[in-house]
Design a protein around this motif. Structure first.
Motif, PDB file in Angstrom:
ATOM      1  N   GLN B 819      17.406   7.223  53.740  1.00  0.00           N
ATOM      2  CA  GLN B 819      17.456   6.456  54.982  1.00  0.00           C
ATOM      3  C   GLN B 819      16.072   6.260  55.573  1.00  0.00           C
ATOM      4  OE1 GLN B 819      20.365   8.855  56.988  1.00  0.00           O
ATOM      5  NE2 GLN B 819      21.912   7.245  56.870  1.00  0.00           N
ATOM      6  N   ASN B 820      15.223   7.235  55.379  1.00  0.00           N
ATOM      7  CA  ASN B 820      13.894   7.127  55.951  1.00  0.00           C
ATOM      8  C   ASN B 820      12.889   6.533  54.987  1.00  0.00           C
ATOM      9  OD1 ASN B 820      14.839   8.322  58.280  1.00  0.00           O
ATOM     10  ND2 ASN B 820      14.514  10.374  57.425  1.00  0.00           N
ATOM     11  N   SER B 821      13.377   6.246  53.817  1.00  0.00           N
ATOM     12  CA  SER B 821      12.450   5.768  52.805  1.00  0.00           C
ATOM     13  C   SER B 821      11.993   4.350  53.126  1.00  0.00           C
ATOM     14  CB  SER B 821      13.121   5.803  51.443  1.00  0.00           C
ATOM     15  OG  SER B 821      12.363   5.071  50.526  1.00  0.00           O
ATOM     16  N   GLN B 822      10.763   4.102  52.769  1.00  0.00           N
ATOM     17  CA  GLN B 822      10.209   2.767  52.970  1.00  0.00           C
ATOM     18  C   GLN B 822      10.315   1.928  51.711  1.00  0.00           C
ATOM     19  OE1 GLN B 822       9.138   1.737  56.004  1.00  0.00           O
ATOM     20  NE2 GLN B 822       9.913   3.746  56.643  1.00  0.00           N
ATOM     21  N   LYS B 823      10.872   2.500  50.712  1.00  0.00           N
ATOM     22  CA  LYS B 823      10.894   1.784  49.437  1.00  0.00           C
ATOM     23  C   LYS B 823      11.949   0.688  49.457  1.00  0.00           C
ATOM     24  CE  LYS B 823       9.145   5.668  46.847  1.00  0.00           C
ATOM     25  NZ  LYS B 823       9.303   6.521  45.677  1.00  0.00           N
ATOM     26  N   ASN B 824      11.948  -0.077  48.416  1.00  0.00           N
ATOM     27  CA  ASN B 824      12.814  -1.251  48.426  1.00  0.00           C
ATOM     28  C   ASN B 824      14.264  -0.892  48.139  1.00  0.00           C
ATOM     29  OD1 ASN B 824      13.150  -0.835  45.715  1.00  0.00           O
ATOM     30  ND2 ASN B 824      11.667  -2.378  45.109  1.00  0.00           N
ATOM     31  N   TYR B 825      15.064  -1.917  48.206  1.00  0.00           N
ATOM     32  CA  TYR B 825      16.499  -1.697  48.106  1.00  0.00           C
ATOM     33  C   TYR B 825      16.892  -1.124  46.764  1.00  0.00           C
ATOM     34  CZ  TYR B 825      21.397  -2.704  47.398  1.00  0.00           C
ATOM     35  OH  TYR B 825      22.720  -2.593  47.095  1.00  0.00           O
ATOM     36  N   LEU B 826      16.252  -1.603  45.749  1.00  0.00           N
ATOM     37  CA  LEU B 826      16.637  -1.144  44.415  1.00  0.00           C
ATOM     38  C   LEU B 826      16.469   0.355  44.296  1.00  0.00           C
ATOM     39  CD1 LEU B 826      15.291  -3.946  42.150  1.00  0.00           C
ATOM     40  CD2 LEU B 826      17.645  -3.240  42.507  1.00  0.00           C
ATOM     41  N   TYR B 827      15.381   0.820  44.842  1.00  0.00           N
ATOM     42  CA  TYR B 827      15.173   2.262  44.814  1.00  0.00           C
ATOM     43  C   TYR B 827      16.277   2.972  45.584  1.00  0.00           C
ATOM     44  CZ  TYR B 827      13.310   6.787  46.060  1.00  0.00           C
ATOM     45  OH  TYR B 827      13.165   8.119  46.266  1.00  0.00           O
ATOM     46  N   LYS B 828      16.516   2.466  46.766  1.00  0.00           N
ATOM     47  CA  LYS B 828      17.518   3.119  47.604  1.00  0.00           C
ATOM     48  C   LYS B 828      18.895   3.060  46.967  1.00  0.00           C
ATOM     49  CE  LYS B 828      15.268   2.316  52.010  1.00  0.00           C
ATOM     50  NZ  LYS B 828      15.374   1.616  53.299  1.00  0.00           N
ATOM     51  N   CYS B 829      19.174   1.915  46.411  1.00  0.00           N
ATOM     52  CA  CYS B 829      20.475   1.753  45.772  1.00  0.00           C
ATOM     53  C   CYS B 829      20.619   2.762  44.641  1.00  0.00           C
ATOM     54  CB  CYS B 829      20.600   0.334  45.234  1.00  0.00           C
ATOM     55  SG  CYS B 829      22.162  -0.003  44.444  1.00  0.00           S
ATOM     56  N   ASP B 830      19.567   2.878  43.891  1.00  0.00           N
ATOM     57  CA  ASP B 830      19.583   3.825  42.783  1.00  0.00           C
ATOM     58  C   ASP B 830      19.833   5.238  43.289  1.00  0.00           C
ATOM     59  OD1 ASP B 830      18.972   4.217  39.876  1.00  0.00           O
ATOM     60  OD2 ASP B 830      17.499   5.564  40.776  1.00  0.00           O
ATOM     61  N   GLN B 831      19.101   5.577  44.325  1.00  0.00           N
ATOM     62  CA  GLN B 831      19.250   6.923  44.868  1.00  0.00           C
ATOM     63  C   GLN B 831      20.644   7.151  45.420  1.00  0.00           C
ATOM     64  OE1 GLN B 831      17.055   9.556  44.882  1.00  0.00           O
ATOM     65  NE2 GLN B 831      16.034   8.244  43.402  1.00  0.00           N
ATOM     66  N   LEU B 832      21.126   6.146  46.121  1.00  0.00           N
ATOM     67  CA  LEU B 832      22.443   6.309  46.731  1.00  0.00           C
ATOM     68  C   LEU B 832      23.523   6.412  45.676  1.00  0.00           C
ATOM     69  CD1 LEU B 832      22.036   3.916  49.740  1.00  0.00           C
ATOM     70  CD2 LEU B 832      22.584   6.337  49.838  1.00  0.00           C
ATOM     71  N   LYS B 833      23.334   5.675  44.628  1.00  0.00           N
ATOM     72  CA  LYS B 833      24.330   5.755  43.572  1.00  0.00           C
ATOM     73  C   LYS B 833      24.337   7.144  42.947  1.00  0.00           C
ATOM     74  CE  LYS B 833      25.341   2.066  40.996  1.00  0.00           C
ATOM     75  NZ  LYS B 833      25.411   0.704  40.491  1.00  0.00           N
ATOM     76  N   SER B 834      23.183   7.689  42.822  1.00  0.00           N
ATOM     77  CA  SER B 834      23.158   9.037  42.243  1.00  0.00           C
ATOM     78  C   SER B 834      23.770  10.030  43.215  1.00  0.00           C
ATOM     79  CB  SER B 834      21.731   9.433  41.883  1.00  0.00           C
ATOM     80  OG  SER B 834      21.014   9.791  43.018  1.00  0.00           O
ATOM     81  N   ILE B 835      23.551   9.783  44.482  1.00  0.00           N
ATOM     82  CA  ILE B 835      24.197  10.668  45.468  1.00  0.00           C
ATOM     83  C   ILE B 835      25.704  10.527  45.379  1.00  0.00           C
ATOM     84  CG2 ILE B 835      24.505  11.115  47.917  1.00  0.00           C
ATOM     85  CD1 ILE B 835      21.653  10.211  48.351  1.00  0.00           C
ATOM     86  N   ARG B 836      26.119   9.305  45.291  1.00  0.00           N
ATOM     87  CA  ARG B 836      27.563   9.062  45.194  1.00  0.00           C
ATOM     88  C   ARG B 836      28.135   9.732  43.961  1.00  0.00           C
ATOM     89  NH1 ARG B 836      27.591   2.710  45.629  1.00  0.00           N
ATOM     90  NH2 ARG B 836      29.361   3.014  44.259  1.00  0.00           N
ATOM     91  N   GLN B 837      27.393   9.625  42.920  1.00  0.00           N
ATOM     92  CA  GLN B 837      27.849  10.242  41.674  1.00  0.00           C
ATOM     93  C   GLN B 837      27.992  11.756  41.841  1.00  0.00           C
ATOM     94  OE1 GLN B 837      25.103  10.567  38.339  1.00  0.00           O
ATOM     95  NE2 GLN B 837      26.576   9.392  37.158  1.00  0.00           N
ATOM     96  N   ASP B 838      26.982  12.324  42.428  1.00  0.00           N
ATOM     97  CA  ASP B 838      27.041  13.774  42.609  1.00  0.00           C
ATOM     98  C   ASP B 838      28.214  14.163  43.495  1.00  0.00           C
ATOM     99  OD1 ASP B 838      24.921  14.007  41.019  1.00  0.00           O
ATOM    100  OD2 ASP B 838      23.485  14.612  42.554  1.00  0.00           O
ATOM    101  N   LEU B 839      28.457  13.350  44.478  1.00  0.00           N
ATOM    102  CA  LEU B 839      29.581  13.640  45.367  1.00  0.00           C
ATOM    103  C   LEU B 839      30.884  13.551  44.602  1.00  0.00           C
ATOM    104  CD1 LEU B 839      28.490  11.639  48.515  1.00  0.00           C
ATOM    105  CD2 LEU B 839      28.787  14.099  48.378  1.00  0.00           C
TER     106      LEU B 839
END
Lengths: 410, 1071
Positions: B819-839
């Motif tokens: 959420q605080n990251s300044q990186k682009n959407y693709l990065y965030k999407c990637d990260q969020l997907k991995s979070i979702r996966q872990d969940l």
């Protein structure tokens, strides 16, 4: 015990007699679980009492060929009587499956057993609905109606071919419609409809009337969903025309969809019709259309929102707004005409805004202008809008064309 | 093809290994020679000869070696080249070389084990069962058999690692592995096997009826010749006695081998001769077993009691000795054996002993678990001792490999039958020669000491080489197999185990100070150190361990943590160490493979980044404990459930258990049996695993890895597979457990556990109706231990690795980070997907989950990534439906908008509208969405763009996607209804082109951005303009009416979203 045995054998005799004499009516009465016929009820009691019923008919050569049907039917009856509807359904489906097998053999020359098959199709649907209710109350996923749907599809396959059996296809189709509409899987209707409507072998008019009416009702509803109003109008009108006039409930169901369809095409129902069939929820809508009372329309929609949403006519009714605007402008035009016929065809925007304000519709100029543009665009108003002077310039000829059964242009 | 590749690769390590192996072998030979001769009269001779040959074979003279047994042993380890040469030699000798070849391989592997008594256990367990199944389902079994082979082979391999003597074993492993691979291709298979086979062929193949005579020549030859007689002889204790207990055991092994051979033959069709024998054999076995078994078991009990007496006096070490003694007597039943023992100690006896003891134990253990209540008693006494034995650990591995396969089931079934058989054989011998036991006992202690102190140092390098040697091959095999089919993953599973276990006994013991740490922890340390191949690595390992332990102590988790289930950390600096120690010609191939075992997988699968810090890894791995605990729990539960009920029945157990077996054998419905059996076995296994706390770790680990390997896309399937594989490995893991930690397991504990396990197994056996579905799979849910906040998304292709799954706290941090990251959407999407996966993987469904999905959905909306948004939305729908709080209204508004604007489905819209609750309709966002819907359905563009400007939340974003359409509709409407012109400024204002509030400023500010934009837009859509008197731009409505068109979107991109810049993709790939 004695009595139970006697009842069971009586049933078996009746069954076998009905088959051998090709008496469809009496056969179907033997299958009709939900009729709660006293004979069946007492039979069910006997079956509960007399646990080993299968032994009875297995003894006799005469019944053995129906043992598959009857074993499951008995079990179904038993469970039905005991209130185990899920079990009853399952047994009934097995019995019905066996029945279809036999049915194929019977139906060579005549379709005498069609009636029994109708009963079967009806019973299985009703039983499935009740079983589902039982399942839901037990916190389980209702699935029986779905199963009934696929079973009926099978029955449809049996009937859809050539020959006298085909007459029965529409009945099964209607049962399928009921199932699908209940399940909300309306898209499944399409294949059935196609096979009914594309088959040239069998003229639609040769189907029994009641089936035709039911069929037209459901397909008409489907057309409403598709916003294909002329077609919906045609089908629903057909249903209305051929519906048994004494079946007021059925007529009401048809009207429930036919009225919005007709309204959207500018045809308003008489008040007594709404009264007679207790469709008062449409009364305000009709009034609003007559008066050009936007507020009334919105109010009516809001009031019956749930009902309209459930029946699926909400969006149809909502689109009547434009007609209400048209009516409003028309009224303004008429008033202007009475005052000054020469300038009547120029309706100032601010007048309309003011009129809407009286209706407590708080709309600013831009919005009204937009609506006028849409009215013109949709050919509800003939004329044009002059932006600079903020005036709707109406055509001198028929500025407010009537829809007269045509849908609004989009 | 794959086989070839594998073989070639394996060769180099083999060579290096072979040299080393030679030494080892020599030592072992001395031992073995002494060993075997005493044990089996006829066999003994052949054996000794073989060993001698062995050396020669290593040199390349293998063909000469008469005894197939040893030959395989050593020959296999040498690379294919040698084997080929051998093959050439062997082939001529064996007329039916192909079929025989298969046999011989199996045999070899087994034979070697029989010598050490391990094979006995294995062979008997696996093969007889196998055999039975084979009879029933010959065709099916063929397929299944192959897997079973693999398993056995693996067992051997694991064996090797543990025992220095077993270096030869290791060699076999590679062969086996290749064998496995080859199996699909019979031709290749045969060739390889032919190497082994040839030795056997000489004796065995000549006589179709009594092919085994050479091998089993001991006493059984006569019995073998006749199929019917065979069965009878087999069961007759008398025959065995004559031969001497040991021969009998070997005999059984041979039988198993023989079965295999038949089996293989069967496939090749050449060996039709053999099949009849086998069938006859099986029939005999199937019918007879129940009765015999019970009796035998009683005997066992007696036997054990006797052994107990001998064992009891010893302390832990003593117990070890006892166990070894026990094991020895069993294999060596005859008096000869003790003699061998005495002889052996001076030389390499310890290693040799161990295999034997372990094997014997294994044999005994398995039967006990599976078969009889009498065994329980036996177990109680023996169990501690058995734990001491190290050889056993290998079995679990093999079990794992077996697990996946159906054959495994058969195998187990067979095992039971086999058990019964084995006991028979052994029994008489044991009873007869109680005296012999004691002598071995004495030798044993010496062995232990050696192990701890001396063995490590001298043997380590050797072992290491062996290890590398063995490992690479297994790994390769596994990898290839995995690529090919399921069996592969089995094999893969095996590989991790050996690493851990190799030196566990010696190294761990020395390091750990007993008493200081919990038993389980000691076991853990042992395991950790066992993997080390030499001193340098050992020190590195110790350092890591120390770190871990201090940390654990600081945490206070030292005693609370479940060390049994704690995954081992990866070997530090393994590469360098390995290279040095190995001397292997091909370090590249061997090392990487070696490393592959636990940590590597996770790396390759989860961590795209090539360089991993082993230390970090270890830390993360340590965290895994939690997860592992999860694994064990279910089984334990089950066990407990059953314990209460069944303990009383233990006595009856034997009888009950066997009858089902007999029935099963008889019955034609094989599949059902298999399933049933499998289940039972699995349960047993699981129980056992739980029962012996110390050895649990390995099992868990193996289970874990196997599960990780197994491909599973859906959590359910994954879980199922995991549990399945776990069951199996555990089932076979019993012996391992027993052997593995000599000192740790208290006899009492083991006893009770074992008993409970038995009870459990019995339960399942009896109540075959219990469905697999009854197991609480949820308890198998992964618990992540990864502490890294950032993790890239990789679609799961296998069971999740707890080491790479982040626990909830970390996920929370990760979410914050995103959420605080300044990186682009693709990065965030990637990260969020991995979070979702872990969940998802961890079955976490709470507010955090909702938050993650909401965050992701919002992000997706912001960039117009509808597909991703839809995924989140559908998840959110169910999450909200579960009553988890979140921004429900906001998202139901989004949902509405989505339906209205993008699906345009009348019915869907109706249903989602009718589903709105009363409160929802009062919500600002929902109201807005409904208003938008109204505007859209009526075509009210003014309203639409007004709503667009006042949209709450991210409603704007959804509307954004509809703006173009709406504008076009609006302009075409205007151009139809307005005459003669419309000022562009008005259009710009009404259609939302003007940036500021529309009412006041828009019209007059001609130079505003909105106006220019509007003109551009209109031009792009074919509108016609004229200028009025003031020079204001006007839309010529009449002209435009017919000229308007919807242009092809200029920014259309293949991936459907222009907002995702190509550069993003480029940067992403380089990440």
């Amino acid at each position: 015990m004695e009595e139970a045995y006697r009842r069971i054998t009586e049933y078996l005799n009746r069954f076998s007699d009905a088959v051998s004499s090709q008496d469809g009516a009496s056969l179907s009465s033997l299958l009709s679980l939900s009729s709660n016929h006293p004979f069946l009820l007492s039979l069910a009691d006997s079956l509960i009492l007399f646990q080993d019923a299968s032994r009875v008919f297995k003894q006799s050569e005469r019944f053995s060929q129906y043992s598959e049907i009857i074993t499951h039917l008995f079990r179904s009856l038993q469970n039905y009587r005991l209130g185990n509807l899920v079990d009853a359904y399952q047994a009934f489906e097995k019995s019905a499956n066996a029945f279809i097998q036999e049915f194929r053999n019977w139906e060579s020359a005549s379709a005498w057993a069609l009636e029994a098959l109708y009963v079967l199709a009806y019973e299985i649907r009703v039983l499935a609905e009740r079983a589902d209710r039982e399942l839901t109350s037990n916190g389980k996923a209702p699935e029986k109606l779905k199963a009934a749907g696929s079973f009926l599809m099978k029955v449809f396959g049996v009937l859809a071919g050539k020959g006298p059996k085909r007459v029965g296809a529409l009945y099964v189709t209607c049962q399928l419609f009921k199932v699908y509409f209940k399940l909300g899987t309306v898209h499944l209707c399409r294949s059935v409809i196609r096979s009914i409507e594309t088959a040239r072998i069998f003229d639609f008019e040769e189907f029994p009337k009641r089936d035709k009416v039911t069929y037209m009702y459901y397909t008409g509803r489907l057309e409403v969903f598709n916003e294909n109003f002329p077609s919906a109008d045609h089908k629903l009108s057909y249903a209305l025309m051929h519906c048994n006039p004494r079946r007021e409930a059925n007529i009401r169901m048809i009207l429930k969809y036919l009225i919005p369809v007709k309204l959207s095409m500018g045809i308003l129902p008489k008040d007594w019709l709404l009264e007679k069939y207790n469709l008062v929820e449409y009364r305000d809508v009709v009034q609003a259309l007559k008066r050009g009372d936007l507020r009334l329309l919105r109010h009516a929609l809001q009031e019956h929102e749930d009902r309209f949403l459930r029946s699926g006519v909400y969006l149809v009714l909502e689109k009547l707004e434009l007609q209400v605007y048209q009516r409003l402008v028309k009224k303004i035009y008429i008033i202007q005409k009475q005052k000054d016929p020469t300038k009547a065809h120029q309706v100032k925007l601010e007048v309309i805004v003011k009129a809407l304000k009286w209706l407590e519709m708080d709309m600013d100029v831009d919005e009204v202008e937009c609506i006028m543009a849409i009215l013109i665009y949709k050919n509800l108003v003939k004329g044009y809008f002059a932006h600079k002077s903020k005036v709707v310039v109406l055509s001198k000829q028929d500025p407010f064309p009537k829809l007269n059964g045509k849908p609004i242009e989009s | 093809m794959m086989n070839q590749g594998v073989s070639t690769e394996t060769i180099p390590p083999v060579d290096s290994g072979s040299l080393e192996n030679h030494h080892v072998v020599d030592a072992s030979q001395g031992q073995t020679s002494s060993y075997f001769p005493p044990t089996a009269g006829s066999d003994a001779i052949s054996w000794t000869i073989h060993r001698a040959d062995h050396n020669s074979t290593q040199n390349g003279t293998l063909p000469s070696s008469t005894s197939t047994y040893q030959y395989d042993y050593h020959t296999q380890p040498p690379t294919r080249n040698v084997q080929e040469g051998l093959n050439a030699a062997s082939l001529p000798s064996s007329s039916s070389s192909l079929g025989t070849a298969n046999v011989s391989q199996d045999y070899n592997g087994y034979a070697s084990y029989p010598n050490s008594t391990d094979p006995y256990g294995y062979g008997s367990t696996g093969y007889p069962g196998y055999y039975n199944s084979y009879q029933q389902q010959q065709q099916q079994q063929q397929q299944s058999n192959q897997p079973s082979y693999q398993q056995q082979q693996f067992n051997h391999s694991s064996y090797q690692q543990q025992q220095p003597n077993h270096s030869s074993y290791q060699q076999q492993q590679p062969n086996h592995s290749s064998y496995q691979q080859q199996q699909p291709n019979h031709s290749s298979y045969q060739q390889q096997q032919s190497n082994h086979s040839y030795s056997q062929t000489v004796g065995a193949y000549q006589n179709t009826g009594a092919p085994y005579q050479p091998l089993s020549s001991f006493q059984n030859t006569g019995s073998y010749a006749g199929p019917a007689s065979y069965s009878s002889t087999y069961y007759n204790p008398g025959d065995y006695q004559t031969a001497g207990g040991y021969p009998s055991s070997s005999y059984s092994n041979q039988n198993t081998l023989w079965n295999d051979a038949n089996y293989t033959n069967y496939t090749t069709h050449q060996y039709s001769n053999y099949t009849p024998d086998t069938t006859a054999y099986s029939s005999g076995t199937t019918t007879a077993p129940s009765l015999h078994y019970q009796q035998q078991y009683k005997q066992w009990a007696d036997y054990y009691s006797q052994t107990e007496v001998s064992c009891a006096p010893g302390t832990e070490n003593m117990s070890v000795a006892n166990t070894s003694n026990v094991g020895c007597p069993i294999p060596g039943v005859s008096g000869e054996y003790p003699a061998s023992n005495t002889q052996t100690p001076p030389s390499y006896t310890p290693p040799s002993w161990r295999p034997e003891s372990s094997s014997s134990e294994l044999a005994s253990v398995q039967p006990a678990a599976g078969i009889s209540g009498a065994n329980d008693g036996y177990w109680q006494h023996v169990a501690p001792s058995s734990q001491i034995l190290h050889t056993s650990p290998m079995q679990p591995q093999s079990q794992k490999s077996l697990d996946p396969k159906t054959s495994y089931d058969i195998f187990q079934d067979q095992q039971q039958t086999a058990y019964s058989q084995v006991p028979n054989v052994q029994y008489p011998a044991n009873n007869q020669v109680p005296q012999s036991y004691q002598s071995p006992v004495q030798t044993v202690p010496s062995l232990d000491t050696r192990r701890v102190s001396k063995l490590q140092i001298p043997t380590n390098p050797r072992i290491a080489s062996n290890l590398t040697f063995g490992f690479p091959k297994t790994d390769k095999d596994s990898s290839t197999i995995s690529a090919a089919a399921k069996p592969a993953y089995i094999s893969v599973n095996v590989s991790p185990m050996p690493d851990e276990k190799v030196l566990s006994n010696s190294a761990a013991d020395s390091i750990l100070k007993p008493g200081m740490f919990p038993r389980s922890l000691r076991g853990y340390v042992e395991r950790a150190l066992a993997r080390c191949k030499d001193d340098t690595e050992m020190t590195a390992c110790q350092a890591v361990l120390k770190e871990m332990l201090t940390k654990a102590t600081a945490d206070g988790t030292l005693y609370t943590r479940d060390w049994d289930t704690e995954p081992l950390f990866p070997l530090p600096n393994a590469d360098a160490v390995n290279k040095d120690s190995f001397q292997s010609s091909t370090p590249g191939s061997s090392l990487p493979k070696y490393k592959r075992s636990p940590s590597r997988r996770s790396k390759s699968r989860w961590e795209p980044l090539p360089e991993e810090k082993s230390v970090d890894k270890s830390a993360s791995v340590v965290n895994n404990t939690v997860k592992y605990g999860g694994w064990t729990n279910p089984s334990e539960r089950d066990r407990k459930l059953f314990m209460g009920n069944n303990e009383s029945k233990e006595n009856n157990f034997t009888a009950m258990k066997f009858s089902p077996l007999a029935q099963k054998n008889a019955s034609k419905n094989i599949q059902r049996q298999v399933k049933k059996q499998r289940f039972a076995d699995g349960l047993n296994a699981a129980d056992n695993g739980d029962a012996s706390s110390d050895s649990d770790k390995e099992q868990n680990l193996t289970a874990y890895y196997s599960s990780a390997i197994a491909l599973a896309n859906t959590p359910e399937e994954r879980k199922r597979r995991e549990s399945r594989s776990k069951r199996f490995e555990k089932g076979q893991g019993r012996p391992e457990n027993n052997h593995f930690k000599p000192k740790n397991a208290g006899p009492g504990n083991l006893y009770s556990r074992r008993a409970s396990a038995l009870v459990l197994s019995k339960n399942f056996e009896d109540g075959g109706t219990r469905a697999v579905e009854d197991i609480d799979w949820d308890s198998l849910t992964v618990k992540g231990t990864c502490q890294e906040i950032e993790k890239r998304y990789l679609r799961l292709t296998s069971a999740p690795d707890p080491a790479s799954v982040r626990p909830e706290e970390v996920l929370e941090k990760a979410l914050d980070m995103v959420q605080n990251s300044q990186k682009n959407y693709l990065y965030k999407c990637d990260q969020l997907k991995s979070i979702r996966q872990d969940l998802t993987v961890q079955h976490i469904r709470n507010q955090l989950t909702v938050k993650v999905y909401e965050t992701h959905a919002r992000l997706a909306l912001e960039v117009g990534d509808l597909p991703e948004y839809n995924q989140c939305q559908s998840q959110l729908k169910t999450l909200y439906a579960e009553g988890i709080e979140g921004c429900h209204m906001e998202f139901s508004a989004y949902n509405l908008l989505c339906v209205i604007l993008h699906s345009n489905n009348y019915r869907e819209l109706l249903s989602s509208m009718s589903r709105l609750s009363v409160e929802a309709k009062k919500d600002e966002a929902v109201k807005h969405a409904l208003a938008v819907r109204g505007a859209v359905t009526s075509g009210n563009y003014v309203m639409f763009f007004r709503l667009y400007k006042t949209a709450p939340n991210l409603n704007t974003c959804l509307m954004d996607l509809y703006v173009e359409k709406m504008r076009y509709k609006a302009v075409s409407c205007m151009s139809r209804s307005y005459r003669p012109t419309i000022p562009v400024s008005y259009i710009a204002q009404v259609l939302g082109f003007t940036p500021a509030t529309p009412r006041n400023e828009g019209i007059d500010e001609k130079d505003s951005d909105g106006l220019v934009e509007c003109v551009d837009w209109l031009k792009a859509h074919g509108a016609c303009f004229i200028a009025d008197n003031h020079g204001d731009m006007q839309l010529d409505t009449k002209a435009s009416c017919s000229s308007l068109f919807m242009p092809e979107p200029e920014d259309a991109v293949a991936h459907g979203d222009a907002s995702l810049a190509v550069n993003d993709f480029l940067t992403r790939t380089s990440l």
